[in-house]
Design an enzyme around this catalytic site. Structure first.
Site: not given
Ligand code: DX5
Length: 223
Positions: A177, A175, A35, A197, A142
């Protein structure tokens, strides 16, 4: 479609970044997402190309760079050079989207178009022939650890219809949650690639967590 699980490096222990990439690959990651945030397009600041370069030689899985940055056109060559096989850009940050997608392909990378929650699917019209993946954000970009927006599921379904109607082989990646209780909803309506993530990072057994996410997605896609 075999569902792909793409851990996000954003949730990794940055004091052990290289080891984390190796552990995630060994745990079964299909590829890793970086990211890239510039503190302007999104209120966070993360990975420059040299950080990614430092981890490139440690693993063989693909890297995708999600450029959550203003004026990403200027950054494209650097992220391609350090070994990102996929480059995802957000249309509202581009002056000339069609030309930018062509440029990403000219650099030898695959094209991802990132749709933040309020970005309409109409931005995909007239460019699907240049696109390899549509990334539908199920949080506002973010930060990791945010709550999955199930209100994005009709949008996922609409993009799946647009892709199928176009005849182009284009993945839908989601991507934000994504975990055991949310992956099924996204898969049911058409997603086939899943970024996760915090859910994977928090798991005692990351290999088991990735395997379970892949099973849940496959079951939902099969239904
Ligand atoms: C937000 C990021 C998150 C990340 C994944 O900008 O892109 O979405 O990749 O994080 P989780 O899986 O914890 O939402």
């Amino acid at each position: 479609m075999r569902p792909l699980i793409v851990p996000s490096v954003l949730s990794a222990d940055f004091s052990r970044l290289g080891e984390e990439c190796v552990e995630l690959e060994q745990a079964g990651a299909d590829r890793l997402q970086w990211d890239v945030m510039d503190g302007h397009y999104v209120p966070n600041l993360t990975f420059g190309p040299d950080v990614i370069a430092s981890c490139r030689g440690l693993v063989s899985c693909e890297f995708e760079a999600q450029l959550m940055c203003d004026r990403p056109e200027e950054l494209l060559p650097r992220y391609a050079e350090v070994g990102c096989e996929w480059i995802i850009v957000h249309p509202e940050t581009l002056r000339q989207p069609h030309r930018t997608y062509q440029r990403i392909r000219e650099l030898g990378a695959k094209v991802g178009v990132g749709l933040s929650p309020a970005t309409p699917v109409s931005v995909l019209e007239h460019v699907l022939d240049l696109v390899d993946m549509v990334l539908i954000m199920t949080v506002s970009p973010g930060f990791g650890g945010q709550k999955y927006l199930s209100s994005m599921e009709p949008k996922i379904a609409r993009v799946r219809w647009m892709i199928d109607d176009s005849g182009h082989a284009i993945d839908i990646e989601v991507d934000g949650g994504i975990g055991p209780t949310t992956i099924g909803g996204a898969a049911t309506v058409g997603a086939n690639v899943f970024v996760s993530g915090s859910s994977i990072a928090a798991a005692e057994d990351r290999a088991a967590a990735i395997k379970e996410l892949r099973r849940l997605a496959a079951d939902a896609i099969a239904d």
